[in-house]
Write a protein that holds these residues in place. Structure first.
Motif, PDB file in Angstrom:
ATOM      1  N   ALA A 195      41.701  61.174  41.585  1.00  0.00           N
ATOM      2  CA  ALA A 195      42.950  61.895  41.849  1.00  0.00           C
ATOM      3  C   ALA A 195      42.700  63.398  41.910  1.00  0.00           C
TER       4      ALA A 195
ATOM      5  N   ALA B 292      51.628  65.817  48.921  1.00  0.00           N
ATOM      6  CA  ALA B 292      52.553  64.886  48.271  1.00  0.00           C
ATOM      7  C   ALA B 292      51.798  63.657  47.753  1.00  0.00           C
ATOM      8  N   ALA B 293      50.874  63.146  48.546  1.00  0.00           N
ATOM      9  CA  ALA B 293      50.079  61.988  48.118  1.00  0.00           C
ATOM     10  C   ALA B 293      49.200  62.356  46.922  1.00  0.00           C
TER      11      ALA B 293
ATOM     12  N   GLN C 187      49.843  64.650  44.726  1.00  0.00           N
ATOM     13  CA  GLN C 187      50.747  64.797  43.580  1.00  0.00           C
ATOM     14  C   GLN C 187      51.012  63.430  42.954  1.00  0.00           C
ATOM     15  N   ARG C 188      51.289  62.437  43.792  1.00  0.00           N
ATOM     16  CA  ARG C 188      51.550  61.085  43.284  1.00  0.00           C
ATOM     17  C   ARG C 188      50.303  60.515  42.592  1.00  0.00           C
ATOM     18  N   ALA C 189      49.136  60.744  43.178  1.00  0.00           N
ATOM     19  CA  ALA C 189      47.891  60.235  42.587  1.00  0.00           C
ATOM     20  C   ALA C 189      47.639  60.872  41.221  1.00  0.00           C
TER      21      ALA C 189
ATOM     22  N   GLU D 298      49.920  62.182  39.208  1.00  0.00           N
ATOM     23  CA  GLU D 298      50.923  61.703  38.256  1.00  0.00           C
ATOM     24  C   GLU D 298      50.612  60.285  37.789  1.00  0.00           C
ATOM     25  N   LYS D 299      50.139  59.439  38.704  1.00  0.00           N
ATOM     26  CA  LYS D 299      49.770  58.076  38.332  1.00  0.00           C
ATOM     27  C   LYS D 299      48.590  58.098  37.359  1.00  0.00           C
TER      28      LYS D 299
ATOM     29  N   GLN E 175      47.800  60.516  35.381  1.00  0.00           N
ATOM     30  CA  GLN E 175      48.314  61.056  34.119  1.00  0.00           C
ATOM     31  C   GLN E 175      48.993  59.947  33.312  1.00  0.00           C
ATOM     32  N   SER E 176      49.769  59.139  33.991  1.00  0.00           N
ATOM     33  CA  SER E 176      50.463  58.034  33.333  1.00  0.00           C
ATOM     34  C   SER E 176      49.467  57.029  32.758  1.00  0.00           C
TER      35      SER E 176
ATOM     36  N   LEU F  36      47.217  69.587  38.810  1.00  0.00           N
ATOM     37  CA  LEU F  36      48.653  69.573  39.088  1.00  0.00           C
ATOM     38  C   LEU F  36      49.195  70.992  39.252  1.00  0.00           C
TER      39      LEU F  36
ATOM     40  N   ASP G 266      50.798  72.670  42.609  1.00  0.00           N
ATOM     41  CA  ASP G 266      52.113  73.320  42.616  1.00  0.00           C
ATOM     42  C   ASP G 266      52.041  74.693  43.278  1.00  0.00           C
TER      43      ASP G 266
END
Length: 105
Positions: A21, A52-53, A55-57, A59-60, A62-63, A88, A92
């Motif tokens: 990521a 955007a992709a 960012q999603r990667a 966040e995933k 991170q989760s 991240l 931003d």
């Protein structure tokens, strides 16, 4: 031997996903820079989609890190989490710069 919950991923896999990521985020930022240098609206839209992709990667990842509770690897998890947070923040800033039109002199 410890049991791995069905909902938990092996730690190595979590760390690998996080590192991937981070690389995706770096690639997306580079795409933005190239698109801005070329002043190509098509490249800018594609770069924005990459951001955007990414960012999603991030966040995933991170989760997944948050869900990994392994005290033996705590220091490594903290290190990877710090790298994710930096990526991240960098995304931003890049996304913010993408939204502002470049001033022409």
């Amino acid at each position: 031997m410890t049991e791995v919950n069905q909902h938990q991923m092996p730690l190595r896999h979590v760390i690998d996903n996080a590192e991937k990521a981070i690389q995706i985020a770096k690639d997306a930022e580079m795409a933005v820079r190239h698109a801005q240098l070329d002043s190509d609206p098509h490249k800018l839209r594609a770069a924005q989609a990459e951001l955007a992709a990414a960012q999603r990667a991030l966040e995933k990842a991170q989760s997944q890190l948050d869900a990994s509770d392994n005290e033996h690897q705590h220091q490594r998890l903290v290190q990877v989490e710090d790298q994710l947070n930096q990526a991240l923040q960098s995304l931003d800033v890049t996304a913010s710069n993408l939204q502002r039109p470049k001033q022409v002199r």
